[in-house]
Design a protein around this motif. Structure first.
Motif, mmCIF file in Angstrom:
data_model
loop_
_atom_site.group_PDB
_atom_site.id
_atom_site.type_symbol
_atom_site.label_atom_id
_atom_site.label_comp_id
_atom_site.label_asym_id
_atom_site.label_seq_id
_atom_site.Cartn_x
_atom_site.Cartn_y
_atom_site.Cartn_z
ATOM 1 N N VAL A 41 0.811 -1.195 0.013
ATOM 2 C CA VAL A 41 -0.123 0.066 0.022
ATOM 3 C C VAL A 41 0.634 1.093 -0.085
ATOM 4 C CG1 VAL A 41 -1.689 1.280 1.401
ATOM 5 C CG2 VAL A 41 -1.914 -1.223 1.272
ATOM 6 N N ILE A 42 1.922 1.308 0.741
ATOM 7 C CA ILE A 42 2.620 2.655 1.029
ATOM 8 C C ILE A 42 3.286 3.021 -0.467
ATOM 9 C CG2 ILE A 42 2.857 2.238 3.505
ATOM 10 C CD1 ILE A 42 5.630 1.344 3.318
ATOM 11 N N GLN A 43 3.348 1.943 -1.126
ATOM 12 C CA GLN A 43 4.211 2.561 -2.586
ATOM 13 C C GLN A 43 3.424 3.525 -3.503
ATOM 14 O OE1 GLN A 43 7.304 1.140 -2.675
ATOM 15 N NE2 GLN A 43 6.441 0.119 -0.808
ATOM 16 N N SER A 44 2.029 3.712 -2.711
ATOM 17 C CA SER A 44 1.331 4.722 -3.403
ATOM 18 C C SER A 44 0.969 5.833 -2.597
ATOM 19 C CB SER A 44 -0.459 4.099 -3.581
ATOM 20 O OG SER A 44 -0.232 3.166 -4.635
ATOM 21 N N PRO A 45 0.808 7.154 -3.139
ATOM 22 C CA PRO A 45 0.596 8.360 -2.191
ATOM 23 C C PRO A 45 -0.659 8.058 -1.233
ATOM 24 C CG PRO A 45 0.633 8.850 -4.713
ATOM 25 C CD PRO A 45 0.442 7.423 -4.757
ATOM 26 N N ILE A 46 -0.535 8.576 -0.295
ATOM 27 C CA ILE A 46 -1.576 8.438 0.950
ATOM 28 C C ILE A 46 -2.968 8.769 0.622
ATOM 29 C CG2 ILE A 46 -2.285 9.410 3.357
ATOM 30 C CD1 ILE A 46 0.678 9.752 3.988
ATOM 31 N N GLY A 47 -3.057 9.664 -0.366
ATOM 32 C CA GLY A 47 -4.401 9.944 -0.941
ATOM 33 C C GLY A 47 -5.095 8.657 -1.728
ATOM 34 N N GLU A 48 -4.210 7.846 -1.998
ATOM 35 C CA GLU A 48 -4.603 6.845 -2.713
ATOM 36 C C GLU A 48 -5.136 5.559 -1.757
ATOM 37 O OE1 GLU A 48 -5.345 6.120 -6.450
ATOM 38 O OE2 GLU A 48 -5.028 8.628 -6.150
ATOM 39 N N TRP A 49 -4.609 5.688 -0.609
ATOM 40 C CA TRP A 49 -4.799 4.273 0.179
ATOM 41 C C TRP A 49 -6.283 3.810 0.284
ATOM 42 C CZ3 TRP A 49 -0.998 5.648 4.779
ATOM 43 C CH2 TRP A 49 0.299 5.561 4.268
ATOM 44 N N PRO A 50 -7.326 4.947 0.677
ATOM 45 C CA PRO A 50 -8.669 4.322 0.656
ATOM 46 C C PRO A 50 -9.212 3.808 -0.418
ATOM 47 C CG PRO A 50 -8.440 6.531 1.457
ATOM 48 C CD PRO A 50 -7.029 6.369 0.822
ATOM 49 N N ARG A 51 -8.741 4.280 -1.735
ATOM 50 C CA ARG A 51 -9.193 3.602 -2.814
ATOM 51 C C ARG A 51 -8.742 2.234 -3.083
ATOM 52 N NH1 ARG A 51 -6.698 2.401 -7.266
ATOM 53 N NH2 ARG A 51 -4.924 3.289 -6.695
ATOM 54 N N ILE A 52 -7.567 1.999 -2.379
ATOM 55 C CA ILE A 52 -6.923 0.617 -2.652
ATOM 56 C C ILE A 52 -7.434 -0.201 -1.567
ATOM 57 C CG2 ILE A 52 -4.631 -0.605 -2.096
ATOM 58 C CD1 ILE A 52 -3.135 1.959 -3.124
ATOM 59 N N ILE A 53 -7.632 0.473 -0.462
ATOM 60 C CA ILE A 53 -8.093 -0.454 0.626
ATOM 61 C C ILE A 53 -9.483 -0.860 0.663
ATOM 62 C CG2 ILE A 53 -8.741 -0.642 3.149
ATOM 63 C CD1 ILE A 53 -5.856 -0.977 2.732
ATOM 64 N N PHE A 54 -10.257 0.091 0.188
ATOM 65 C CA PHE A 54 -11.968 -0.378 0.314
ATOM 66 C C PHE A 54 -12.387 -0.812 -0.952
ATOM 67 C CE2 PHE A 54 -11.254 2.940 3.511
ATOM 68 C CZ PHE A 54 -11.897 2.370 4.558
ATOM 69 N N ARG A 55 -11.515 -0.925 -2.179
ATOM 70 C CA ARG A 55 -11.731 -1.818 -3.240
ATOM 71 C C ARG A 55 -12.046 -3.161 -2.850
ATOM 72 N NH1 ARG A 55 -7.364 -0.767 -7.526
ATOM 73 N NH2 ARG A 55 -6.000 -1.927 -5.823
ATOM 74 N N ASP A 56 -11.605 -3.670 -1.796
ATOM 75 C CA ASP A 56 -11.638 -5.105 -1.472
ATOM 76 C C ASP A 56 -11.363 -4.954 0.131
ATOM 77 O OD1 ASP A 56 -12.076 -7.702 -0.589
ATOM 78 O OD2 ASP A 56 -10.602 -8.418 -1.805
ATOM 79 N N THR A 57 -12.425 -4.623 0.988
ATOM 80 C CA THR A 57 -11.819 -4.401 2.565
ATOM 81 C C THR A 57 -11.623 -5.781 2.954
ATOM 82 O OG1 THR A 57 -13.662 -2.797 2.463
ATOM 83 C CG2 THR A 57 -12.748 -3.122 4.581
ATOM 84 N N ARG A 58 -12.202 -6.565 2.754
ATOM 85 C CA ARG A 58 -11.960 -7.910 3.358
ATOM 86 C C ARG A 58 -10.583 -8.530 3.265
ATOM 87 N NH1 ARG A 58 -17.113 -11.301 1.476
ATOM 88 N NH2 ARG A 58 -16.129 -10.367 -0.703
ATOM 89 N N ARG A 59 -9.851 -8.222 2.171
ATOM 90 C CA ARG A 59 -8.569 -8.525 1.994
ATOM 91 C C ARG A 59 -7.664 -8.324 2.966
ATOM 92 N NH1 ARG A 59 -4.628 -6.404 -2.617
ATOM 93 N NH2 ARG A 59 -2.576 -7.317 -2.187
#
Length: 265
Positions: A41-59
């Motif tokens: 996750v931290i390879q992406s800018p902080i502003g992108e973290w919610p998009r990455i996480i909430f695309r598949d929260t259970r993961r």
């Protein structure tokens, strides 16, 4: 080929190591899968973290979310989304308590646990307790919940809220709707427990919330000479002449819940 792979891995951002140690002296270390998720996750800018996480929260492991929340405190929106998901998962850990405590007491426990967790997540100087959330979140939440619930051991069990009260022949206020012209008909309705949770959490002071629940939702007397009868003043360790203080707390709670209900519309 192995040289190229090593070079590529070396350029990756890495999670900040934990700082605390076990009683044995061994350093705290996150599990490998958590380290891998954080690194991803931290390879992406902080502003992108919610998009990455909430695309598949259970993961995502909750331990991963705790780390990310700590690293995003300066970005309020990102931090708020991550913290909300963390607290939602913490609430699920309390599921077994619904057989031990009545719904309103469980709401209080949940709110206190949420406050404790939030403080541990934003803490400036790490402690063993705060960092252990990144190792065994569920286990640590259970320990914290045990501490929080200790203060409520004397509270009545579900469906026995008024058993020791002089008002014991009345139904639990949460199980019946009061007269329609009171604001508590909304809170007493069983049709939307989520709304009850949100309105109670809108009360920022725990004392105000507890006073409202005990007096208005459980119908506890403000004070009773009989020490075996639950009363609001005795619950807070206050004297009879301090009833105005508790009445002020209740009024403040009512005001904040009315404001919160207005925002729901």
């Amino acid at each position: 080929m192995s040289v190229l792979v090593t070079s590529k891995l070396g350029s990756l951002k890495r999670p900040v190591p934990l700082t605390q140690r076990k009683l044995s002296g061994e350093p705290y270390v996150r599990f490998a899968d958590v380290e891998t998720q954080i690194t991803e996750v931290i390879q992406s800018p902080i502003g992108e973290w919610p998009r990455i996480i909430f695309r598949d929260t259970r993961r995502w492991k909750t331990q991963t979310l705790v780390y990310l929340a700590r690293q995003s405190i300066a970005q309020e929106q990102v931090f708020g989304q991550l913290l909300s998901e963390i607290l939602r998962r913490a609430s699920k850990v309390l599921g077994h308590l619904d057989k031990v405590f009545d719904p309103t007491t469980l709401e209080l426990i949940d709110a206190e646990l949420a406050k404790t967790l939030a403080a541990l997540i934003v803490i400036e100087i790490p402690t063993r307790t705060s960092e252990y959330l990144e190792i065994d979140f569920k286990g640590k939440v259970k320990q914290l919940a045990h501490t929080v619930t200790a203060a409520y051991k004397a509270h009545p069990a579900p469906n026995q809220i008024l058993i020791s009260s002089k008002h014991g022949d009345r139904p639990d206020p949460l199980e019946a709707i009061p007269s329609d012209d009171t604001p508590y008909s909304l809170l007493a309705a069983k049709t939307d427990r989520g709304l009850i949770r949100r309105l109670l959490k809108a009360v920022t002071d725990d004392r105000h919330r507890k006073a409202f629940i005990l007096r208005k939702m459980r119908d506890w007397p403000m004070y009773d000479e009989d020490s075996t009868v639950p009363s609001v003043l005795r619950h807070f360790g206050l004297r009879p002449e301090q009833r105005r203080t508790v009445q002020y707390w209740i009024e403040r709670a009512e005001k904040q819940m009315r404001e919160a209900y207005g925002e729901e519309q």
